[in-house]
Design an enzyme around this catalytic site. Structure first.
Site, short mmCIF file in Angstrom:
data_model
loop_
_atom_site.label_atom_id
_atom_site.label_comp_id
_atom_site.label_asym_id
_atom_site.label_seq_id
_atom_site.Cartn_x
_atom_site.Cartn_y
_atom_site.Cartn_z
N GLU A 1 -4.52 17.50 -16.26
CA GLU A 1 -3.92 18.83 -16.17
C GLU A 1 -3.87 19.30 -14.72
O GLU A 1 -2.85 19.79 -14.23
CB GLU A 1 -4.73 19.85 -16.99
CG GLU A 1 -4.79 19.57 -18.47
CD GLU A 1 -6.01 18.76 -18.87
OE1 GLU A 1 -6.41 17.85 -18.10
OE2 GLU A 1 -6.57 19.02 -19.94
N LYS B 1 -9.20 13.05 -24.64
CA LYS B 1 -8.37 12.63 -23.51
C LYS B 1 -7.70 11.30 -23.82
O LYS B 1 -6.53 11.08 -23.51
CB LYS B 1 -9.22 12.46 -22.24
CG LYS B 1 -9.71 13.75 -21.63
CD LYS B 1 -10.37 13.46 -20.29
CE LYS B 1 -11.16 14.64 -19.77
NZ LYS B 1 -12.01 14.30 -18.63
N GLU C 1 -20.80 22.51 -23.56
CA GLU C 1 -20.57 21.15 -23.05
C GLU C 1 -21.91 20.49 -22.71
O GLU C 1 -22.05 19.28 -22.80
CB GLU C 1 -19.65 21.19 -21.81
CG GLU C 1 -18.98 19.87 -21.50
CD GLU C 1 -17.82 20.00 -20.51
OE1 GLU C 1 -16.69 20.31 -20.93
OE2 GLU C 1 -18.06 19.81 -19.29
N LYS D 1 -13.35 17.74 -9.31
CA LYS D 1 -14.45 16.85 -8.95
C LYS D 1 -13.94 15.41 -8.87
O LYS D 1 -14.18 14.71 -7.90
CB LYS D 1 -15.58 16.98 -9.97
CG LYS D 1 -16.75 16.08 -9.69
CD LYS D 1 -17.91 16.33 -10.64
CE LYS D 1 -18.96 15.24 -10.46
NZ LYS D 1 -20.12 15.41 -11.32
N HIS E 1 -15.26 47.07 -31.16
CA HIS E 1 -14.06 47.35 -31.95
C HIS E 1 -13.38 46.07 -32.39
O HIS E 1 -12.21 46.08 -32.75
CB HIS E 1 -13.11 48.23 -31.15
CG HIS E 1 -13.74 49.54 -30.80
ND1 HIS E 1 -13.70 50.63 -31.64
CD2 HIS E 1 -14.48 49.91 -29.73
CE1 HIS E 1 -14.36 51.64 -31.08
NE2 HIS E 1 -14.85 51.22 -29.93
N GLY F 1 -19.65 19.15 -13.15
CA GLY F 1 -18.49 20.04 -13.04
C GLY F 1 -18.81 21.47 -13.45
O GLY F 1 -18.50 22.42 -12.74
N ARG F 2 -19.46 21.63 -14.59
CA ARG F 2 -19.72 22.99 -15.08
C ARG F 2 -20.84 23.68 -14.32
O ARG F 2 -21.11 24.85 -14.53
CB ARG F 2 -20.01 22.95 -16.59
CG ARG F 2 -21.14 22.03 -16.99
CD ARG F 2 -21.16 21.80 -18.49
NE ARG F 2 -22.13 20.79 -18.90
CZ ARG F 2 -21.89 19.49 -18.94
NH1 ARG F 2 -20.73 19.02 -18.57
NH2 ARG F 2 -22.84 18.64 -19.34
O1 LIG Z 1 -13.27 18.87 -11.82
P1 LIG Z 1 -12.55 17.85 -12.65
O2 LIG Z 1 -12.96 16.45 -12.35
O3 LIG Z 1 -11.07 18.03 -12.55
O4 LIG Z 1 -12.98 18.09 -14.17
C1 LIG Z 1 -12.73 19.29 -14.83
C2 LIG Z 1 -13.57 19.46 -16.05
O5 LIG Z 1 -13.35 18.42 -16.98
C3 LIG Z 1 -14.56 18.09 -17.66
O6 LIG Z 1 -14.95 16.84 -17.25
C4 LIG Z 1 -14.37 18.05 -19.12
O7 LIG Z 1 -13.92 19.27 -19.62
C5 LIG Z 1 -15.55 19.15 -17.21
O8 LIG Z 1 -16.84 18.75 -17.29
C6 LIG Z 1 -15.05 19.43 -15.84
O9 LIG Z 1 -15.55 20.64 -15.39
#
Ligand SMILES: O=P(O)(O)OC[C@H]1O[C@](O)(CO)[C@@H](O)[C@@H]1O
Length: 659
Positions: free
Chosen positions: A292, A589, A433, A286, A464, A346-347
């Site tokens: 990462e 972060k 979240e 997003k 199990h 995002g979620r």
């Molecule tokens: O889509 P992006 O901006 O890479 O963010 C990834 C994820 O990081 C967060 O901001 C934090 O985990 C989530 O809400 C989001 O889904």
């Protein structure tokens, strides 16, 4: 095993350039009032001691009209826990504590009333520790919390995400083409469908082989790079569809893989066996700043260009983002970027290009569209059905009842199908979240715990693993999900039942075992030795809801998604929190970037030991052990041009000429 070192790309931005992540302090928190980052320049002075009411008024005056409407909705109910409706439920707990599900389940009229159905989704709430009075009290709480108004505010595009001053309109992502849903005075549905049309056109070209890679070959394999909401939802849906015969038929000869973790092991696994010339990489982020994802994107870009040359990026890399400027800076042609909008959290983004693009590439657009239709179907039910017959609302209300009033802080999500094995990981993010908050929307500290701890495994595997605890240890409310018809039909001649029947026998049995338990009297009647009776006694009275769906298809997967997303919204609306921001994620972060700077300094300057004033003694000691370890790798000075060389993992060093 070899590892490879990646030189920085000329188009890369400096490391982690995202906006400074200052966690918001409460707008109306008496001792900590500060600026609302969503409305720069109009906040209160940090540290100013003012009353909550005054803070609300000052903040409200500076906010957009839609946000003010939301404040007005909240004004009359803050805090929800100080209302008579809340108190009535607290008092009602003692009444419920005198009941046992074993007895409640004998009342067939009660059970009948606690079944609800929408478009073949059957929900059985009879194993919840509720009576008709509990529900009445919960409806009154919902009224006091202005649940109806808040649901409408969400569908109407009001800025209910107050700390980021944004609408929350993931429901618009699955609305039909002719729907009208406005955000900030603009109908967003045409924009949604413009992107969907672009996905359809692009995925058709890739799937048909018309879109060719750098060497002229068709692209049969897709690696989707993203994390959190840019990963978990698409993985959940992909996992659900892999064995659905309709969807699987569309996916023949194709692979969809995900790369989420920044762990180089995940890179190795995601790329293992793939050929660059037949691989399409979708970078999903997003913000396009997530550390990462961007490192993984640069790593995979190097994997591609080392083999195919820099120009291959145009044919082998596409992006999904709200930040098209950074997509371009990364080197991906904006024509190959698929947009979404800041009103999609995002979620909550799996129904945007985040999920639809990888799914359409793998299964064809038609399958992805059915998934959207399923989610829309339950959205409509959620918006229109009276609360008494509204499955997401009832799921949310019983969730609040269990968590807040009965004190059961977790929820086990237990699908009886392997195809839903990624449902719980996805819902963990959506729920935890969203609702893992410590303050109300106005910034005042919550005097109760919001949110729930979600976890789960498919049955019967979970049986199990952790079911011992949920049968005899802590009380963990459960949500069982079963299917009438399996995606795969297996019946061995001579077996008592088919394989799916065997699975589903457990689905039915577990919910009853949790509810009714086993008494010492029953055990004695079965001649269980006295010494074992305490060990084999199960108190029962453990609540669960059972959801039974006809089958698992793209459509019903969409229904399940919407049931959970909306259930989680209901809980947040009742608790009076903002379920649509995630400031808590930011702190980690920020600390990680401080560690990164020190690790970089140690690696580049060949400094063996960290200065002692950077971190606490514990972290310093751990980091020093890490830095001195076998995996020690010296980086070149930044100005060195560093080709993408493979480095031997034994020494884990780049070629000596660069050290
Ligand atoms: O889509 P992006 O901006 O890479 O963010 C990834 C994820 O990081 C967060 O901001 C934090 O985990 C989530 O809400 C989001 O889904």
């Amino acid at each position: 095993m070899k590892c490879f070192h990646v030189k920085s790309h000329p188009l890369d931005r400096p490391a982690y350039p995202g906006p400074a992540c200052t966690p918001i302090r409460a707008l109306a928190q008496p001792q900590h009032a500060t600026t609302n980052p969503a409305r720069k320049g109009v906040g209160l002075k940090s540290g100013a001691a003012i009353s909550a009411k005054a803070a609300r008024n000052v903040a409200a005056a500076a906010l957009a009209p839609t946000m003010m409407q939301m404040q007005e909705i909240e004004e009359s109910i803050t805090q929800i826990s100080s209302t008579p409706e809340w108190k009535a439920l607290e008092d009602h707990v003692t009444e419920i504590e005198r009941t046992h599900l074993r007895d409640l389940l004998r009342d067939s009229g009660r059970s009948e009333a606690l079944f609800h159905e929408h478009n073949k989704v059957l929900a059985d709430f009879s194993r919840q520790r509720i009576t008709s009075k509990t529900l009445e009290l919960l409806y009154k709480l919902a009224e006091r919390a202005k649940l109806k108004e808040k649901i409408e505010a969400m569908f109407n595009g009001e800025h209910i995400n107050v700390t980021e001053d944004r609408a929350v309109l993931h429901v618009a992502l699955r609305a039909p083409r002719d729907a009208v849903i406005e955000a900030d005075g603009k109908n967003v549905v045409p924009d949604v469908w413009a992107v969907l049309d672009k996905i359809k056109a692009f995925s058709d070209r890739v799937r048909s082989g018309e879109w060719k890679g750098a060497t002229g070959k068709a692209l049969t394999d897709v690696v989707a790079i993203g994390i959190g909401g840019s990963f978990l939802g698409p993985l959940f849906v992909h996992t659900a569809l892999r064995t659905d015969q309709g969807a699987a038929g569309q996916a023949k000869g194709r692979q969809l893989r995900f790369l989420a973790n920044v762990d180089p092991v995940d890179v190795a696994r995601a790329l293992n066996g793939l050929k660059q010339e037949t691989t399409l990489v979708v970078v999903v982020s997003k913000t396009f700043t997530t550390a990462e994802t961007m490192l993984n994107a640069r790593t995979v870009r190097t994997w591609l260009t080392t083999e195919l040359g820099t120009a291959a990026v145009a044919k082998h890399m596409v992006a999904v983002s709200t930040n098209l400027k950074l997509v371009k800076e990364f080197g991906i042609n904006p024509a190959n970027a698929f947009a979404f909008w800041d009103w999609v959290g995002g979620r909550y983004s799996v129904c945007s290009a985040v999920g639809v693009l990888p799914l359409a590439l793998q299964y064809g657009f038609g399958v992805a569209e059915k998934f959207l239709q399923g989610a829309h179907d339950v959205d409509q039910h959620f918006r229109q059905a009276p609360f008494e017959d509204n499955i997401p609302v009832l799921l949310g209300l019983t969730g609040v009842w269990n968590t807040t009033f009965l004190g059961y802080s977790s929820l086990a999500i237990l699908p009886y199908t392997q195809a839903l094995s990624k449902l719980a990981p996805h819902i963990q993010q959506v729920s935890m979240e969203s609702n893992g908050k410590g303050v109300a929307t106005d910034g005042s500290r919550l005097p109760f715990m919001a949110g729930e701890i979600d976890f789960g495994e498919p049955g019967t595997n979970g049986q199990h693993s952790f079911y011992q605890l949920i049968h005899q240890g802590r009380v963990v409310p459960c949500e069982f999900i079963g299917l009438v018809k399996s995606q795969q039909s297996v019946y061995l001649k001579g077996e008592v039942v088919s394989n799916h029947d065997e699975l589903m026998c457990n689905f039915f049995a577990q919910a009853d075992a949790l509810a009714t338990g086993k008494t010492p009297v029953e055990l004695r009647a079965e001649n269980v030795p006295d010494s074992l009776i305490p060990h084999k006694t199960f108190t029962g009275n453990r609540p669960s809801t059972s959801l039974l769906l006809p089958e698992l298809t793209a459509f019903t997967t969409g229904q399940i998604l919407s049931l959970y997303e909306n259930r989680i919204a209901v809980q947040g609306f009742i608790w009076g929190i903002n379920s649509f921001d995630q400031w808590g994620v930011e702190l980690g972060k920020v600390l990680a970037s401080q560690v990164r700077a020190e690790v970089h300094a140690c690696r580049t300057k060949d400094r063996n030991v960290l200065p002692s004033d950077r971190f606490n003694a514990s972290t310093t000691r751990l980091l020093n052990r890490y830095l001195a370890g076998k995996a020690r790798l010296l980086y070149p000075e930044p100005e060195d041009v560093f080709p993408c060389d493979l480095i031997d993992s034994d020494t884990c060093r780049p070629p000596s000429s660069y050290v």
